[in-house]
Design an enzyme around this catalytic site. Sequence first.
Site, short mmCIF file in Angstrom:
data_model
loop_
_atom_site.label_atom_id
_atom_site.label_comp_id
_atom_site.label_asym_id
_atom_site.label_seq_id
_atom_site.Cartn_x
_atom_site.Cartn_y
_atom_site.Cartn_z
N LYS A 85 6.17 21.36 -3.24
CA LYS A 85 7.12 20.98 -2.18
C LYS A 85 7.48 22.19 -1.33
CE LYS A 85 9.50 17.32 -4.73
NZ LYS A 85 10.74 16.91 -5.35
N GLY B 64 14.40 9.99 -12.53
CA GLY B 64 13.79 9.12 -11.52
C GLY B 64 12.82 8.11 -12.11
N ARG B 65 11.92 8.60 -12.96
CA ARG B 65 10.87 7.72 -13.49
C ARG B 65 11.39 6.76 -14.55
NH1 ARG B 65 10.60 12.97 -14.44
NH2 ARG B 65 10.46 13.82 -16.55
N LYS C 265 17.43 9.32 -5.38
CA LYS C 265 18.46 9.89 -6.25
C LYS C 265 19.11 11.09 -5.57
CE LYS C 265 18.86 11.99 -10.80
NZ LYS C 265 18.18 12.36 -12.04
N GLU D 134 4.44 12.72 -15.65
CA GLU D 134 5.52 13.59 -15.18
C GLU D 134 6.40 14.01 -16.36
OE1 GLU D 134 8.67 12.41 -12.13
OE2 GLU D 134 7.36 13.66 -10.93
N GLU E 142 9.69 12.61 2.09
CA GLU E 142 9.02 11.36 2.46
C GLU E 142 10.04 10.27 2.75
OE1 GLU E 142 8.33 13.25 -0.11
OE2 GLU E 142 6.18 13.38 -0.50
N HIS F 227 -16.38 -4.40 -14.55
CA HIS F 227 -17.51 -4.31 -13.62
C HIS F 227 -17.51 -2.97 -12.91
CE1 HIS F 227 -18.21 -8.57 -14.35
NE2 HIS F 227 -16.89 -8.63 -14.43
O1 LIG Z 1 14.76 9.68 -5.86
P1 LIG Z 1 14.40 10.96 -5.21
O2 LIG Z 1 15.46 12.01 -5.38
O3 LIG Z 1 14.06 10.75 -3.75
O4 LIG Z 1 13.12 11.52 -5.92
C1 LIG Z 1 11.88 10.90 -5.83
C2 LIG Z 1 10.86 11.57 -6.74
O5 LIG Z 1 10.63 12.87 -6.28
C3 LIG Z 1 10.32 13.94 -7.11
O6 LIG Z 1 9.31 14.71 -6.56
C4 LIG Z 1 10.15 13.72 -8.58
O7 LIG Z 1 8.98 14.30 -9.04
C5 LIG Z 1 10.23 12.28 -8.99
O8 LIG Z 1 10.58 12.24 -10.35
C6 LIG Z 1 11.27 11.53 -8.20
O9 LIG Z 1 11.39 10.23 -8.66
#
Ligand SMILES: O=P(O)(O)OC[C@H]1O[C@H](O)[C@H](O)[C@@H](O)[C@@H]1O
Length: 548
Positions: A513, A268-269, A207, A354, A213, A385
């Site tokens: 972060k 995002g979620r 987004k 989150e 990452e 199990h």
């Molecule tokens: O889609 P992006 O901007 O790369 O974000 C990826 C993710 O990173 C963050 O740390 C948020 O906690 C997430 O809610 C998000 O989905």
Amino acid sequence: MGSPTELTAWKALTAHQQEMASVDMKSLFAADPQRAEKYTAQAAGWTLDYAKNRANEKTLSLLTDLAKEAGLESAIKGMFSGAHINNTEDRSVLHIALRASQAQEILLVDGVNVLAEVRATLKQMDAFVAQLHSGEWKGYTGKRITDVISIGIGGSYLGPKVVAEALTPYKKDNIKVHFVANIDGSDITGKLKQVNPETTVFVISSKTFGTLETLSNANAARDWFLSNGGSQDNVSKHFAAVSSNVKKAVDFGMAKENIFPMWDWVGGRYSLWSAIGLPVAIAVGMDNFYALLDGAHQMDEHFRTAPFEENLPVIMGALGVWYINFHNAQTHALIPYDHYLRAMPAHIQQLDMESNGKANLLNGDGVETDTGPIIWGGAGTNGQHAYHQLLHQGTRLVPVDFIAPLASHNPIGEHHTQLFANCLSQSQALMVGKTLEQAEQELRDAGATAEQVAKIAPHKVIKGNRPSNTLLTDKMTPATVGALIALYEHRTFVQGTIWGINSFDQWGVELGKVLGTDIYNRLVSDSDNSALDASTQALINAFKKAQA
Ligand SMILES: O=P(O)(O)OC[C@H]1O[C@H](O)[C@H](O)[C@@H](O)[C@@H]1O
């Protein structure tokens, strides 16, 4: 709204909890032959059996009163009308717009018809997916695409990955979709070993287009492409992006036509329904992606219009509050009895933890109650199990959602009947338990001596009276999977609204972060770390020593 503890229904529930403390669920069933029927509700292809809960009519009526008193009716209206219910970021929360019915043409948000943007993006996705599947989209040596690697993390990874896996029976066999998320180089290295640069397309989903990452993995993918025969001019044939930050994606080298938009009104979620779901659409085809959206829309309509007493997200959300706040439950387990849905708990974990892992009310005051629980779980029967022992005999109360289809996509032998029997037996065992008398009798019947009976019987006692919901559907299809995930999205919103918190920001992830960048700089330089705590200093030194 201030603290929910001030609400009349909250106070009444506190008193009611005392009344219910000595009530066993078994006695509730015995007292009411209609209980199972009464405590069953349906929506969007799903049946919720919530009869195995420590709740009677009074409990449920107080819980719906609580939801009403907490302002859930207006919160739902606010969400569906595009109000800025994400108050700390001053944004609308409109994942529901991504799956709105085709019959609805306009949803104005801050003067913009978001539905027009949503439909245009779906068209763009449709064309892209069609070109990939028909073979019209060719790699730089003229070959058709056989593999797509989706690179993203968090909401830009879990939802699409879980849904693509859940819809395995619907996958098209001409293109394989892979997912890479972790900054751990082992993730992307493993995936790149499986593919050929001439026939692979990377979809970079972010987004913000600013996530460490994802950018690191996207750069690694581009370097791999360039050092394995690809050229800079061909990057546009092999890389696409999904982002609300078009400029950053263009700077990366994406062709503008290969960038799929996202909007700040999608968290995002909650974004798998947007172009972030492109890997799903590629994996199962656009027709199935539309069916997924439609299933979620059916659940949206149910949530928006059904009375609270029959409303699945409201019932499940309110019962969750009952256990978290009035029975001190710290966790909530999700146990799908469906192999393809085995990763679902991880998606709902992100969605819920989150969203509701918060300690401040909307007005900024600190909360006075517990908020979001720890969400966990895994596939049945495997868990039986492993961790089910704690569910049955541990000291903690863990409410469980059992999720199962009535028919399997792979009906071999007696597998599905056995799978289903196990699902039902777990919820039954959690509720009925085993008394000391039963354990003693069982041992005597097996020929144990009086001494053995006295010694072993207490260890066989299972207290029972442990709550669970069971969610059933005919079959896991794109529509029912869509509805199921939408159900959990709304359940999270119901709980957040009752607690008076903002379920749609995630400021808590920021500190880690920032510190991550700081520590990275220390790992790669000779900085003076003496101001850091001794533990962090020692760990930095261990890393540096290993690199030397
Ligand atoms: O889609 P992006 O901007 O790369 O974000 C990826 C993710 O990173 C963050 O740390 C948020 O906690 C997430 O809610 C998000 O989905």
